[in-house]
Design an enzyme around this catalytic site. Structure first.
Site, short mmCIF file in Angstrom:
data_model
loop_
_atom_site.label_atom_id
_atom_site.label_comp_id
_atom_site.label_asym_id
_atom_site.label_seq_id
_atom_site.Cartn_x
_atom_site.Cartn_y
_atom_site.Cartn_z
NE ARG A 73 7.78 69.59 80.19
CZ ARG A 73 7.45 68.52 80.92
NH1 ARG A 73 8.38 67.69 81.36
NH2 ARG A 73 6.19 68.27 81.20
CG HIS A 188 7.58 58.63 89.13
ND1 HIS A 188 6.93 59.68 88.50
CD2 HIS A 188 6.92 57.51 88.75
CE1 HIS A 188 5.92 59.20 87.79
NE2 HIS A 188 5.89 57.89 87.92
CG ASP A 314 5.01 66.66 89.07
OD1 ASP A 314 5.94 66.89 88.27
OD2 ASP A 314 4.39 65.57 89.09
ZN ZN Z 1 6.75 61.82 88.74
ZN ZN Z 2 7.51 65.26 87.92
#
Ligand code: ZN
Ligand code: ZN
Length: 433
Positions: A73, A188, A314
């Site tokens: 973040r 992704h 994740d």
């Molecule tokens: Zn992702």
């Molecule tokens: Zn992720």
């Protein structure tokens, strides 16, 4: 590619633990002596010299974990996580290395932004951390980043995680550049015109609850596209957070045909199904969503047979006020660094679904291999990267214990088994409970 706070490496003896490293063929009660951060001896009744002694009778010692998928973040949302808090959380979770995703504000798409993260890691990282840079500028999907320059600046790999690379042409060019940089692309996989507006897995439960569905095919279609491109370009790639049976099937086929694809799966997809969404707990909302029981079974089988070689959390911290929204409005993502081992031990190992040695390997050497990082191993001459686990400890997951700045864990209030007692990362004791 990995960066951490400069600190002296330590002299440590871990005494009397069960030492388990399946890749080294070790499973015995042994002492481990660490001289200046390096494993110097394995044996019984080792001289402790003047070393710091950790009495580890009754504990299990394994190669420490590597998390290839963490959202730190920073820059932008330091209220949710920082390099310091995220790496402290990782140390508490038994990790000796983590890789951070670039979907920050600003996105890590320039050598300057990457450089400031490397500086932050040198100042504050409790354990070694690597940073992925984005594939496209601003993760906008229109223009490739300067991948060569970013690789030279220390990028551990490239990803637009959070969003897919929607353009197949751009994805193909990114694969061609990855051949030049030698850094892995991590994808992704989400076909946005199929997933748009989706709040949970499309199936019986979404129909009953009246939520918009996010179908499995939204993932598997993109998995198949990316594997086809990787096969055509003869380039390796890494698939992030697989969730669906169809994706696993596509990966298995491609690997059998010689495509150098690796993949990861999260603890929440291995432990939960869409049934868990009935609680309407926003901490059960993630992207990709929790899927059906047959998807979960396929992921577990793939983990066991080596189709999927890495477990990734994740770890996606969110501010409390954001996750306190109703399920439909809450953001996607849950934390995971501090609970991953306990979740997997409790829900996969104890019930006999996956052998302990497999879980340990997929949390350590497997993810390291996917990105070309040094595998944590318990052998003389290797850097000391060790996790000390108490398999008998049973405890409740509570907010107060988290080192992460965020508490959006899907395990809050649950009782789990298996506790990290200490972590040694890059030759330093970075966590002791
Ligand atoms: Zn992702
Ligand atoms: Zn992720």
């Amino acid at each position: 590619m990995l960066f951490a706070k400069d600190a002296p490496r330590e002299n440590i003896v871990v005494r009397g633990a069960r030492v388990l490293d399946s890749l080294e063929g070790v499973d015995a009660t042994l002492d481990i002596r660490v001289d200046d951060g390096i494993i110097a001896a394995l044996g019984t009744d080792l001289e402790t010299n003047a070393h710091h002694v950790i009495e580890a009778g009754g504990l299990l010692v394994a190669p420490a974990f590597v998390d290839p998928h963490v959202h730190l973040r920073t820059p932008g949302r330091e209220d949710e996580e920082t390099v310091a808090s995220g790496t402290a959380a990782a140390a508490a979770g038994g990790y000796c290395a983590i890789l951070a995703m670039p979907n920050t504000d600003p996105v890590v798409d320039s050598a300057a932004t990457l450089g400031s993260l490397v500086e932050a890691a040198h100042a504050d990282a409790q354990i070694p951390v690597g940073f992925l840079a984005s594939i496209t500028k601003g993760q906008a999907g229109a223009e490739l980043t300067e991948m060569g320059e970013l690789a030279d600046a220390g990028a551990a790999g490239f990803t637009d995680d959070g969003v897919p690379v929607a353009s197949a042409g751009l994805m193909r060019r990114a694969l061609q550049y990855s051949a030049v940089t030698g850094r892995r692309l991590a994808l992704h996989c989400e076909e946005p015109t199929l997933s748009r507006g989706g709040q949970m897995h499309e199936g019986d439960v979404s129909a009953e609850l009246g939520f918009t569905g996010y179908p499995s095919v939204a993932e598997s279609l993109m998995v198949e596209r990316d594997l086809s491109l990787a096969a055509y370009e003869r380039q390796p790639l890494h698939l992030l957070h697989l969730s669906a049976w169809e994706s696993v099937q596509a990966l298995r086929r491609a690997r059998a045909e010689g495509v150098a694809a690796t993949a990861e799966v999260t603890p929440h997809h291995l432990c939960l199904t869409d049934e868990a969404v009935r609680s309407l707990d926003p901490n059960r909302k993630m992207n990709p969503p929790l899927r059906s029981a047959s998807d979960r079974t396929a992921l577990i089988e793939a983990l066991k047979d080596g189709t999927i070689t890495a477990i990734a959390t994740d770890h996606a911290p969110h501010a409390r006020h954001e996750k306190e929204e109703p399920f439909e409005a809450a953001p996607f993502g849950v934390t995971g660094l501090e609970t991953a081992f306990a979740a997997l031990y409790t829900q996969l190992v104890e019930p006999g679904l996956v052998p302990l040695a497999t879980v340990l390997e997929r949390m350590s050497a497997g993810p390291a291999r996917a990105y070309g990082l040094e595998e944590p191993r318990i052998r003389v001459g290797a850097p000391a990267n060790l996790v000390l686990l108490d398999l008998k400890a049973s405890y409740r997951i509570a907010e107060e214990t988290f080192r992460s700045r965020s508490v959006n864990s899907w395990l809050l209030g649950e009782t789990v088994k298996g506790k990290v007692r200490a972590t040694i990362a890059a030759g330093r004791l970075v966590y002791a409970a």
